[in-house]
Design a protein around this motif. Structure first.
Motif, PDB file in Angstrom:
ATOM      1  N   SER A 178     -13.833   6.007 -12.413  1.00 59.93           N
ATOM      2  CA  SER A 178     -13.924   4.688 -13.038  1.00 59.93           C
ATOM      3  C   SER A 178     -15.325   4.080 -12.951  1.00 59.93           C
ATOM      4  O   SER A 178     -16.021   4.207 -11.950  1.00 59.93           O
ATOM      5  N   LYS A 179     -15.689   3.377 -14.006  1.00 57.84           N
ATOM      6  CA  LYS A 179     -16.944   2.626 -14.057  1.00 57.84           C
ATOM      7  C   LYS A 179     -16.680   1.110 -14.057  1.00 57.84           C
ATOM      8  O   LYS A 179     -17.603   0.314 -14.155  1.00 57.84           O
ATOM      9  N   SER A 180     -15.411   0.725 -13.959  1.00 61.97           N
ATOM     10  CA  SER A 180     -15.053  -0.696 -13.978  1.00 61.97           C
ATOM     11  C   SER A 180     -15.504  -1.384 -12.698  1.00 61.97           C
ATOM     12  O   SER A 180     -15.593  -0.757 -11.639  1.00 61.97           O
ATOM     13  N   LYS A 181     -15.750  -2.673 -12.795  1.00 63.25           N
ATOM     14  CA  LYS A 181     -16.129  -3.474 -11.627  1.00 63.25           C
ATOM     15  C   LYS A 181     -14.909  -4.002 -10.868  1.00 63.25           C
ATOM     16  O   LYS A 181     -15.003  -4.340  -9.693  1.00 63.25           O
ATOM     17  N   TYR A 182     -13.774  -4.096 -11.576  1.00 64.62           N
ATOM     18  CA  TYR A 182     -12.623  -4.784 -11.001  1.00 64.62           C
ATOM     19  C   TYR A 182     -11.370  -3.913 -11.060  1.00 64.62           C
ATOM     20  O   TYR A 182     -11.129  -3.200 -12.029  1.00 64.62           O
ATOM     21  N   LEU A 183     -10.581  -4.007  -9.990  1.00 60.68           N
ATOM     22  CA  LEU A 183      -9.321  -3.284  -9.905  1.00 60.68           C
ATOM     23  C   LEU A 183      -8.211  -4.266  -9.576  1.00 60.68           C
ATOM     24  O   LEU A 183      -8.358  -5.112  -8.691  1.00 60.68           O
ATOM     25  N   PHE A 184      -7.097  -4.133 -10.289  1.00 58.83           N
ATOM     26  CA  PHE A 184      -5.885  -4.891 -10.002  1.00 58.83           C
ATOM     27  C   PHE A 184      -4.820  -3.876  -9.621  1.00 58.83           C
ATOM     28  O   PHE A 184      -4.582  -2.909 -10.347  1.00 58.83           O
ATOM     29  N   ALA A 185      -4.197  -4.077  -8.459  1.00 52.65           N
ATOM     30  CA  ALA A 185      -3.292  -3.060  -7.928  1.00 52.65           C
ATOM     31  C   ALA A 185      -2.250  -3.681  -7.009  1.00 52.65           C
ATOM     32  O   ALA A 185      -2.282  -4.878  -6.716  1.00 52.65           O
ATOM     33  N   HIS A 186      -1.367  -2.833  -6.537  1.00 48.71           N
ATOM     34  CA  HIS A 186      -0.343  -3.195  -5.559  1.00 48.71           C
ATOM     35  C   HIS A 186      -0.509  -2.188  -4.423  1.00 48.71           C
ATOM     36  O   HIS A 186       0.062  -1.107  -4.455  1.00 48.71           O
ATOM     37  N   LEU A 187      -1.347  -2.552  -3.454  1.00 47.18           N
ATOM     38  CA  LEU A 187      -1.795  -1.588  -2.448  1.00 47.18           C
ATOM     39  C   LEU A 187      -1.267  -1.916  -1.053  1.00 47.18           C
ATOM     40  O   LEU A 187      -1.015  -3.082  -0.727  1.00 47.18           O
ATOM     41  N   GLU A 188      -1.198  -0.889  -0.240  1.00 43.07           N
ATOM     42  CA  GLU A 188      -0.893  -1.038   1.179  1.00 43.07           C
ATOM     43  C   GLU A 188      -2.110  -0.518   1.935  1.00 43.07           C
ATOM     44  O   GLU A 188      -2.296   0.685   2.089  1.00 43.07           O
ATOM     45  N   LEU A 189      -2.948  -1.444   2.383  1.00 43.60           N
ATOM     46  CA  LEU A 189      -4.210  -1.089   3.033  1.00 43.60           C
ATOM     47  C   LEU A 189      -4.157  -1.371   4.529  1.00 43.60           C
ATOM     48  O   LEU A 189      -3.652  -2.409   4.971  1.00 43.60           O
ATOM     49  N   VAL A 190      -4.719  -0.464   5.293  1.00 40.09           N
ATOM     50  CA  VAL A 190      -4.785  -0.607   6.734  1.00 40.09           C
ATOM     51  C   VAL A 190      -5.769  -1.725   7.099  1.00 40.09           C
ATOM     52  O   VAL A 190      -6.765  -1.942   6.407  1.00 40.09           O
ATOM     53  N   GLY A 191      -5.435  -2.477   8.154  1.00 38.52           N
ATOM     54  CA  GLY A 191      -6.353  -3.481   8.679  1.00 38.52           C
ATOM     55  C   GLY A 191      -6.203  -4.874   8.098  1.00 38.52           C
ATOM     56  O   GLY A 191      -6.941  -5.777   8.473  1.00 38.52           O
ATOM     57  N   PHE A 192      -5.244  -5.087   7.215  1.00 39.74           N
ATOM     58  CA  PHE A 192      -5.015  -6.413   6.642  1.00 39.74           C
ATOM     59  C   PHE A 192      -3.709  -6.976   7.171  1.00 39.74           C
ATOM     60  O   PHE A 192      -2.767  -6.232   7.448  1.00 39.74           O
ATOM     61  N   GLU A 193      -3.645  -8.308   7.299  1.00 40.59           N
ATOM     62  CA  GLU A 193      -2.426  -8.945   7.785  1.00 40.59           C
ATOM     63  C   GLU A 193      -1.367  -8.963   6.688  1.00 40.59           C
ATOM     64  O   GLU A 193      -1.605  -9.465   5.595  1.00 40.59           O
ATOM     65  N   GLY A 241      -0.208 -12.769  11.992  1.00 41.22           N
ATOM     66  CA  GLY A 241      -0.107 -12.135  13.292  1.00 41.22           C
ATOM     67  C   GLY A 241       0.258 -10.662  13.277  1.00 41.22           C
ATOM     68  O   GLY A 241       0.338 -10.040  14.333  1.00 41.22           O
ATOM     69  N   TYR A 242       0.503 -10.093  12.099  1.00 38.94           N
ATOM     70  CA  TYR A 242       0.872  -8.677  12.034  1.00 38.94           C
ATOM     71  C   TYR A 242      -0.045  -7.951  11.052  1.00 38.94           C
ATOM     72  O   TYR A 242       0.073  -8.122   9.842  1.00 38.94           O
ATOM     73  N   SER A 243      -0.963  -7.144  11.590  1.00 37.80           N
ATOM     74  CA  SER A 243      -1.868  -6.352  10.761  1.00 37.80           C
ATOM     75  C   SER A 243      -1.312  -4.950  10.587  1.00 37.80           C
ATOM     76  O   SER A 243      -0.770  -4.372  11.529  1.00 37.80           O
ATOM     77  N   MET A 244      -1.482  -4.413   9.393  1.00 37.03           N
ATOM     78  CA  MET A 244      -0.995  -3.063   9.099  1.00 37.03           C
ATOM     79  C   MET A 244      -1.817  -2.021   9.844  1.00 37.03           C
ATOM     80  O   MET A 244      -3.045  -2.053   9.823  1.00 37.03           O
ATOM     81  N   LYS A 245      -1.121  -1.106  10.475  1.00 38.58           N
ATOM     82  CA  LYS A 245      -1.756  -0.018  11.220  1.00 38.58           C
ATOM     83  C   LYS A 245      -1.828   1.259  10.384  1.00 38.58           C
ATOM     84  O   LYS A 245      -2.560   2.174  10.703  1.00 38.58           O
ATOM     85  N   GLU A 246      -1.040   1.314   9.321  1.00 41.10           N
ATOM     86  CA  GLU A 246      -0.994   2.482   8.451  1.00 41.10           C
ATOM     87  C   GLU A 246      -1.317   2.044   7.026  1.00 41.10           C
ATOM     88  O   GLU A 246      -1.281   0.877   6.708  1.00 41.10           O
ATOM     89  N   GLY A 247      -1.606   3.011   6.186  1.00 42.01           N
ATOM     90  CA  GLY A 247      -1.885   2.724   4.789  1.00 42.01           C
ATOM     91  C   GLY A 247      -3.193   3.362   4.368  1.00 42.01           C
ATOM     92  O   GLY A 247      -3.815   4.119   5.115  1.00 42.01           O
ATOM     93  N   LEU A 248      -3.619   3.023   3.182  1.00 46.54           N
ATOM     94  CA  LEU A 248      -4.864   3.551   2.638  1.00 46.54           C
ATOM     95  C   LEU A 248      -6.064   2.852   3.265  1.00 46.54           C
ATOM     96  O   LEU A 248      -5.978   1.687   3.651  1.00 46.54           O
ATOM     97  N   SER A 249      -7.178   3.532   3.296  1.00 44.68           N
ATOM     98  CA  SER A 249      -8.412   2.927   3.777  1.00 44.68           C
ATOM     99  C   SER A 249      -9.021   2.069   2.667  1.00 44.68           C
ATOM    100  O   SER A 249      -9.093   2.513   1.515  1.00 44.68           O
ATOM    101  N   PRO A 250      -9.479   0.874   3.004  1.00 48.59           N
ATOM    102  CA  PRO A 250     -10.166   0.055   2.003  1.00 48.59           C
ATOM    103  C   PRO A 250     -11.400   0.756   1.413  1.00 48.59           C
ATOM    104  O   PRO A 250     -11.803   0.475   0.290  1.00 48.59           O
TER     105      PRO A 250
END
Length: 169
Positions: free
Chosen positions: A45-60, A64-73
């Motif tokens: 992709s050459k686009s600047k912007y992405l719209f998605a429904h993601l499960e990323l590690v390190g986000f709340e 009080g509950y941050s995800m320990k699993e998921g894709l890397s940002p």
């Protein structure tokens, strides 16, 4: 694919859409069946912007509950901004913005500001629009609580949790 609703289109495959001359990548939920296609799409992709429904590690996901699993940002680091849902809590780190949910859906959302985001295709800016409505309300009670003058009508059609902090009788 069209839905029964006018002007609503379901994105089932990774695609780039042009809105007012702004290229926006849109990807569906990543599964074992589509991940190879989606990751290939993202790399090219050459686009600047992405719209998605993601499960990323390190986000709340909830306060009080941050995800320990998921894709890397880092998988999405070449985008200027990634707008994603899935987690109820709105948060932003680097180029990733979790938009959160627009309204309270359960007690985990109580006390967190909800709303929606407006994206400007002309300049890539975005703005949060707060939702003033609350569905879940926590009321702290102790002997200093003035029951006689309290406006209980504000709790109509709401879920109310009364926390007794202390009482003498």
């Amino acid at each position: 694919r069209h839905t029964p609703y006018e002007n609503v289109h379901l994105i089932e495959d990774a695609t780039t859409v042009d809105i007012d001359g702004c290229a926006l990548d849109m990807i569906p939920w990543i599964t074992a069946d589509n991940q190879e296609e989606i990751f290939s799409f993202i790399r090219k992709s050459k686009s600047k912007y992405l719209f998605a429904h993601l499960e990323l590690v390190g986000f709340e996901m909830h306060a009080g509950y941050s995800m320990k699993e998921g894709l890397s940002p880092k998988t999405f680091s070449h985008y200027d901004k990634v707008f994603t849902g899935h987690y109820h809590l709105s948060s932003e780190k680097g180029n990733i913005l979790y938009t959160g949910v627009p309204y309270e859906q359960d007690w985990g959302d109580c006390g967190n500001q909800k709303g929606f985001w407006v994206f400007d295709t002309a300049d890539g800016s975005y703005e949060f629009v707060p939702n003033p409505n609350k569905l879940f309300i926590r009321l702290d009670y102790d002997d200093s609580f003035d029951v006689a003058s309290h406006d209980f009508d504000q709790y109509d059609s709401k879920f109310l949790k009364v926390m007794v902090k202390g009482r003498t009788d």
